[in-house]
Design a protein around this motif. Structure first.
Motif, PDB file in Angstrom:
ATOM      1  N   UNK A 149      41.891  44.260  39.800  1.00 35.52           N
ATOM      2  CA  UNK A 149      40.476  45.835  39.702  1.00 35.52           C
ATOM      3  C   UNK A 149      39.595  45.511  40.306  1.00 35.52           C
ATOM      4  N   UNK A 150      38.780  46.832  40.834  1.00 35.85           N
ATOM      5  CA  UNK A 150      38.028  46.976  41.169  1.00 35.85           C
ATOM      6  C   UNK A 150      37.420  48.182  40.532  1.00 35.85           C
ATOM      7  N   UNK A 157      38.707  45.574  28.319  1.00 37.47           N
ATOM      8  CA  UNK A 157      37.269  46.192  28.272  1.00 37.47           C
ATOM      9  C   UNK A 157      37.672  47.002  28.941  1.00 37.47           C
ATOM     10  N   UNK A 158      38.272  47.214  29.998  1.00 31.53           N
ATOM     11  CA  UNK A 158      38.176  47.906  31.276  1.00 31.53           C
ATOM     12  C   UNK A 158      38.745  49.330  31.206  1.00 31.53           C
ATOM     13  N   UNK A 208      39.308  52.259  37.688  1.00 30.53           N
ATOM     14  CA  UNK A 208      38.509  51.615  36.771  1.00 30.53           C
ATOM     15  C   UNK A 208      37.517  51.694  37.123  1.00 30.53           C
ATOM     16  N   UNK A 209      36.601  51.354  35.938  1.00 30.08           N
ATOM     17  CA  UNK A 209      36.138  50.953  35.827  1.00 30.08           C
ATOM     18  C   UNK A 209      35.536  49.638  34.501  1.00 30.08           C
ATOM     19  N   UNK A 210      34.629  48.614  35.263  1.00 31.80           N
ATOM     20  CA  UNK A 210      34.635  47.720  34.225  1.00 31.80           C
ATOM     21  C   UNK A 210      33.808  47.854  32.650  1.00 31.80           C
ATOM     22  N   UNK A 265      31.191  51.685  31.940  1.00 25.88           N
ATOM     23  CA  UNK A 265      31.692  52.452  31.174  1.00 25.88           C
ATOM     24  C   UNK A 265      30.644  52.690  30.043  1.00 25.88           C
ATOM     25  N   UNK A 266      30.147  51.437  28.976  1.00 25.10           N
ATOM     26  CA  UNK A 266      29.468  51.716  28.327  1.00 25.10           C
ATOM     27  C   UNK A 266      27.908  52.395  28.974  1.00 25.10           C
ATOM     28  N   UNK A 267      27.366  52.242  29.865  1.00 24.30           N
ATOM     29  CA  UNK A 267      26.260  53.043  30.269  1.00 24.30           C
ATOM     30  C   UNK A 267      26.653  53.954  30.631  1.00 24.30           C
TER      31      UNK A 267
END
Length: 75
Positions: free
Chosen positions: A26-27, A41-42, A53-55, A59-61
């Motif tokens: 995953x990147x 959590x991604x 995909x987003x880390x 994702x939180x930001x």
């Protein structure tokens, strides 16, 4: 003589030219960080027919934009 469905006829059941898909790391589409295995959590998003995909940090930001269903180009 008959053979099993999916067999190439030589009796070994191997499909020959069809290769097993290789697991790709995953990147994160935003920051580029890599993960070797699945990360629960991604965030996974489908944009223009492509799965990205987003880390967890990215994702939180960008949570409000994600919940508003904005494509990542708008972040």
């Amino acid at each position: 003589m008959t053979s099993d469905p999916g067999s190439d006829g030589d009796g070994d059941g191997d499909r020959g030219s069809e290769a097993e898909p290789q697991a790709q790391p995953l990147v994160c589409a935003r920051c580029g960080i890599r993960a070797d295995g699945p990360r629960p959590t991604w965030t996974c998003s489908v944009e223009n027919g492509a799965r990205i995909h987003f880390c967890d940090t990215c994702s939180r930001e960008n949570l409000r934009a994600i919940e508003g269903r904005l494509d990542s180009a708008w972040w």
